[in-house]
Design a protein around this motif. Structure first.
Motif, PDB file in Angstrom:
ATOM      1  N   LYS A 196      13.659  42.908  31.200  1.00 29.66           N
ATOM      2  CA  LYS A 196      12.767  41.844  30.712  1.00 29.66           C
ATOM      3  C   LYS A 196      13.492  40.494  30.678  1.00 29.66           C
ATOM      4  CE  LYS A 196      13.606  43.206  25.904  1.00 29.66           C
ATOM      5  NZ  LYS A 196      13.001  43.621  24.644  1.00 29.66           N
ATOM      6  N   PHE A 197      14.822  40.537  30.892  1.00 28.10           N
ATOM      7  CA  PHE A 197      15.597  39.290  30.903  1.00 28.10           C
ATOM      8  C   PHE A 197      15.869  38.863  32.334  1.00 28.10           C
ATOM      9  CE2 PHE A 197      16.980  41.633  27.070  1.00 28.10           C
ATOM     10  CZ  PHE A 197      16.490  40.752  26.117  1.00 28.10           C
ATOM     11  N   ILE A 198      15.809  37.565  32.562  1.00 29.38           N
ATOM     12  CA  ILE A 198      16.182  37.032  33.885  1.00 29.38           C
ATOM     13  C   ILE A 198      17.700  37.155  34.047  1.00 29.38           C
ATOM     14  CG2 ILE A 198      16.213  34.971  35.370  1.00 29.38           C
ATOM     15  CD1 ILE A 198      13.436  36.144  34.973  1.00 29.38           C
ATOM     16  N   LYS A 199      18.416  36.732  32.978  1.00 28.91           N
ATOM     17  CA  LYS A 199      19.881  36.828  33.008  1.00 28.91           C
ATOM     18  C   LYS A 199      20.305  38.142  32.360  1.00 28.91           C
ATOM     19  CE  LYS A 199      20.981  31.907  33.082  1.00 28.91           C
ATOM     20  NZ  LYS A 199      21.766  30.822  32.473  1.00 28.91           N
ATOM     21  N   VAL A 200      21.052  38.926  33.106  1.00 23.71           N
ATOM     22  CA  VAL A 200      21.506  40.231  32.595  1.00 23.71           C
ATOM     23  C   VAL A 200      23.029  40.224  32.571  1.00 23.71           C
ATOM     24  CG1 VAL A 200      21.504  42.723  32.949  1.00 23.71           C
ATOM     25  CG2 VAL A 200      19.482  41.372  33.560  1.00 23.71           C
ATOM     26  N   LYS A 201      23.559  40.460  31.387  1.00 26.22           N
ATOM     27  CA  LYS A 201      25.029  40.497  31.252  1.00 26.22           C
ATOM     28  C   LYS A 201      25.492  41.937  31.321  1.00 26.22           C
ATOM     29  CE  LYS A 201      28.736  39.442  28.037  1.00 26.22           C
ATOM     30  NZ  LYS A 201      29.708  39.408  29.128  1.00 26.22           N
ATOM     31  N   ILE A 202      26.391  42.222  32.249  1.00 25.81           N
ATOM     32  CA  ILE A 202      26.913  43.586  32.393  1.00 25.81           C
ATOM     33  C   ILE A 202      28.392  43.572  31.985  1.00 25.81           C
ATOM     34  CG2 ILE A 202      27.345  45.486  33.990  1.00 25.81           C
ATOM     35  CD1 ILE A 202      24.990  44.408  35.665  1.00 25.81           C
ATOM     36  N   GLY A 203      28.667  44.141  30.838  1.00 29.00           N
ATOM     37  CA  GLY A 203      30.051  44.174  30.355  1.00 29.00           C
ATOM     38  C   GLY A 203      30.833  45.259  31.052  1.00 29.00           C
ATOM     39  N   LYS A 235      23.230  36.113  41.906  1.00 31.42           N
ATOM     40  CA  LYS A 235      21.768  36.216  41.991  1.00 31.42           C
ATOM     41  C   LYS A 235      21.438  37.461  42.817  1.00 31.42           C
ATOM     42  CE  LYS A 235      20.785  31.325  41.429  1.00 31.42           C
ATOM     43  NZ  LYS A 235      20.388  30.073  42.066  1.00 31.42           N
ATOM     44  N   ALA A 236      20.610  38.355  42.254  1.00 32.72           N
ATOM     45  CA  ALA A 236      20.283  39.617  42.935  1.00 32.72           C
ATOM     46  C   ALA A 236      18.778  39.779  43.027  1.00 32.72           C
ATOM     47  CB  ALA A 236      20.897  40.781  42.177  1.00 32.72           C
ATOM     48  N   THR A 237      18.318  40.356  44.167  1.00 32.88           N
ATOM     49  CA  THR A 237      16.889  40.619  44.360  1.00 32.88           C
ATOM     50  C   THR A 237      16.687  42.125  44.447  1.00 32.88           C
ATOM     51  OG1 THR A 237      16.716  38.575  45.627  1.00 32.88           O
ATOM     52  CG2 THR A 237      14.855  40.102  45.764  1.00 32.88           C
TER      53      THR A 237
END
Length: 732
Positions: free
Chosen positions: A633-640, A547-549
């Motif tokens: 725009k997404f709450i969940k961000v996937k970083i590959g 979780k990041a702010t």
């Protein structure tokens, strides 16, 4: 009662001589001769056949059979000579009509004469070795009519001319032709000798000329259509008015002149030959070529050889094209498309011919193994499909895709190399939870097991077992720790059996202190419930949710790899870090670190870090900042993680080295098995048998086999024969 004696009866000739009128025979013959004249003159209605039969009967009975027979021959011959003149005088088209009419009349007359002479046919003819009346009538017709000097050649020329005109498209009187050829058939070998032989010779000449003209002006497809039409016409012609025995002979002539003599030219015809048909999927033309060429010697062999040559060349270009090799999934898809294409051709055009299927298989096996990366690429293709490519696809369609992949797998000579890569790719799918369906995964393993046996898939099945066991282990861990964990980070662990999973070098990585605590708790729990085990954390294979702010209190949940988590957690205490500082703090291997930083700072929309100076590549003097302005725009961000899909050259060499090492014990085991059962063998036989035993997994190199034999001799499993150095003995 005594049996009555059996009496024998004997009929004897009259004792006295019966006197016969000397003029009786002549007088009786005159009556019969007159009757024959009347029959031929169509005046038979007034004759008493019963009386005529009795007269002929009496002549034979009174030993005048010879006179009766010779008189019949003379009388019939006289009439046939007159008929011959009538036929000779007929002009133009009336010639055949007259011949047909006279033949019909002769047959009717012959029937009546045979009825009258029936008694002679039954008694005198067999005893004197003469020809029966009906056959006599046919022979006389043949000799006096058909073989007449003025009729024989004219008849042949007329028949051949009519057939030629019909071949040119004219309509002829087929009924009349049928009657005439039927007449020739009825006359014994006359049809074959007088008509069929010259008919076949003229036909060969006609089709030789026509084929030469057509080959110059038609393309291959058009030529084959015309040849097929000609064969059909000849078959139809035979059914309408020729002897059925002529069909094989005339079709053989057409096949020889129109197909066999031009096979090479047709197959290799520019812009329209076999290769063009294959490239353009001309199913009808290919089917036509197959059906026509199968009629002639080596016809199908020629098609098969040209197809094989073309396939191998096309395949060789495909597997050696640098552009195609850039994308493994695309590369394998091209192979599958090519296989589908030729399967369809063989099914639709080549009658599912097994020899063509075998040629197709041998061609694919040849060129797939020209590229030593084929096992890796096929595994990558399966990986792509089982990760995302089969999402939303029905179970039946998944099976179709997997069956096609298995077809390519069968062509591989290095199946053990495929197994190595497949294990790596499967491990990544299972650990990241990115598989489309467990059913599809298990289906693929069942197919591999069916193809190569339990040993091939035992470790793959062990991976699935570990995944299931890990779920139970984790539940047990949380059940025992529920009071102690509190609000700290949660841990999801997969415990992997070392032998089942691809061996991964345990890369050093300094985990954040928040994570180390719960990791140690899990280690204590696990080792407390299992004795004699050791746990090693594979940080290079894990993932994390953080979780990041960001600025303006924007909150996001980041899905990252374990390495990326270690990097991001450093920025909780500082805003800026250099590459060297990150490397020192995390101890992540340089290659992995650069890829992780590239993903975190250089990918648009995923850049939670900023890099200075800004560029696509990571340098050792770069500096990194927490990107406070990051938005999504997404709450969940996937970083590959930026990673090459294919192995790098050093990784490829390392995999190849591991494969070679794994092969050594397999080769040695095969040698020992063979020698244990055979006791004494020469070197070449051992090489042959070892290759035969292991070719379902890989093709062992004879040089490597020789080295393994040397190693076994050193370890005293084998010894060389003292007399013959090429012989080896097994030492029990």
């Amino acid at each position: 009662m005594s049996a009555q004696k059996r009496r024998t009866f004997k009929i004897e000739a009259f004792k006295h001589r019966v006197e016969i009128d000397p003029k009786y025979a002549e007088r009786t013959w005159k009556v019969l001769e007159h009757a024959i004249h009347e029959i031929y003159n169509h005046n038979a209605s007034g004759l008493s056949f019963e009386e005529l039969y009795r007269n002929a009967y009496n002549m034979v009975l009174h030993k005048y059979g010879e006179k009766l027979y010779s008189g019949l021959v003379t009388t019939m011959t006289g009439h046939l000579k007159e008929i011959a003149k009538s036929i000779e005088d007929a002009q133009g088209s009336l010639f055949l009509e007259e011949l047909d009419r006279k033949w019909g009349e002769h047959n009717k007359a012959l029937q009546m004469i045979r009825d009258i002479m029936m008694y002679m046919d039954r008694t005198f003819v067999p005893s004197s070795g003469r020809t029966p009346v009906h056959d006599l009538g046919l022979n006389l017709w043949r000799d006096n009519i058909i073989h007449s000097s003025k009729i024989q050649s004219r008849l042949l020329d007329t028949l051949l001319d009519l057939i030629h005109r019909e071949r040119k498209g004219e309509v002829i009187n087929r009924g009349l032709m049928r009657n005439i050829t039927k007449m020739l058939m009825d006359l014994g070998p006359v049809y074959q000798e007088d008509f069929e032989k010259p008919f076949l010779e003229v036909s060969a000449s006609f089709y030789s000329g026509e084929s030469q003209q057509l080959i110059e002006c038609c393309d291959c497809g058009e030529y084959l259509r015309k040849a097929e039409k000609r064969l059909s016409e000849e078959t139809e012609r035979v059914s309408h008015y020729l002897d059925s025995g002529s069909e094989v002979k005339i079709t053989s002539v057409v096949e020889g002149e129109m197909i066999a003599n031009h096979m090479q030219r047709l197959v290799h015809m520019e812009n329209s030959g076999l290769v063009n048909m294959l490239v353009d999927d001309k199913y009808e033309d290919l089917a036509r070529m197959y059906n026509l060429f199968r009629r002639v010697t080596d016809g199908l062999l020629m098609i098969r050889d040209v197809m094989t040559l073309h396939l191998r060349e096309t395949g060789r270009q495909l597997v050696s094209d640098p552009e195609k090799l850039k994308d493994p999934v695309d590369f394998v898809q091209h192979l599958l498309d090519e296989k589908d294409k030729y399967d369809l051709i063989i099914s639709k055009s080549f009658n599912n011919d097994k020899t063509f299927q075998n040629a197709l298989n041998s061609s694919f096996e040849y060129f797939i193994n020209l590229n030593n990366r084929s096992p890796e690429f096929i595994s990558l293709y399966v990986d792509d499909k089982l990760r995302k490519g089969l999402k939303g696809v029905s179970e039946e369609d998944v099976e179709v895709v997997l069956d096609k992949v298995m077809m390519l797998f069968r062509y591989l000579q290095e199946k053990d190399v495929f197994e190595k890569y497949y294990k790596q790719h499967l491990a990544k799918r299972l650990l990241s939870g990115k598989t489309v369906s467990d059913d599809a995964e298990r289906s693929m393993i069942v197919k591999l097991k069916t193809e190569c046996g339990y040993q091939f898939t035992s470790k793959l099945e062990g991976m699935f077992t570990d995944m299931k066991t890990s779920v139970d282990t984790l539940q047990g861990f949380y059940a025992s720790q529920h009071a102690e964990i509190g609000d700290g980070p949660t841990l999801a662990v997969q415990v992997l059996t070392t032998g089942s999973w691809p061996t991964q070098p345990s890369a050093p990585c300094n985990l954040p202190t928040e994570i180390i605590g719960i990791c140690e708790k899990f280690r204590t729990y696990y080792l407390g419930t299992h004795t004699g085990r050791r746990l090693t954390w594979q940080t290079n294979m894990g993932t994390a949710d953080i979780k990041a702010t960001f600025g303006k209190a924007q909150k996001h949940e980041l899905n990252v790899s374990t390495y990326q988590m270690c990097i991001l957690m450093l920025f909780n205490s500082v805003d800026r870090l250099s590459y060297k500082e990150i490397e020192q703090a995390t101890e992540i291997p340089a290659s992995d670190l650069k890829r992780c930083l590239q993903s975190l700072a250089c990918v648009k929309g995923k850049n939670v870090l900023r890099k200075e100076p800004m560029s696509k590549d990571i340098a050792e003097d770069d500096a990194f900042y927490f990107n406070d302005k990051f938005t999504s725009k997404f709450i969940k961000v996937k970083i590959g993680t930026v990673a090459a899909q294919k192995e790098s050259e050093p990784e490829k060499q390392e995999t190849r080295q591991r494969v070679e090492e794994d092969r050594k014990p397999q080769i040695e085991a095969a040698i020992v098995r063979i020698m244990k059962s055979r006791r004494v063998l020469d070197h070449n036989t051992i090489v042959t048998e070892v290759t035969s035993q292991l070719q379902s997994r890989f093709l062992p190199n004879p040089v490597v086999i020789k080295k393994r034999i040397e190693s076994l001799i050193e370890r005293e499993f084998l010894e060389r024969d003292k007399a013959d150095r090429k012989l080896y003995r097994y030492l029990a």
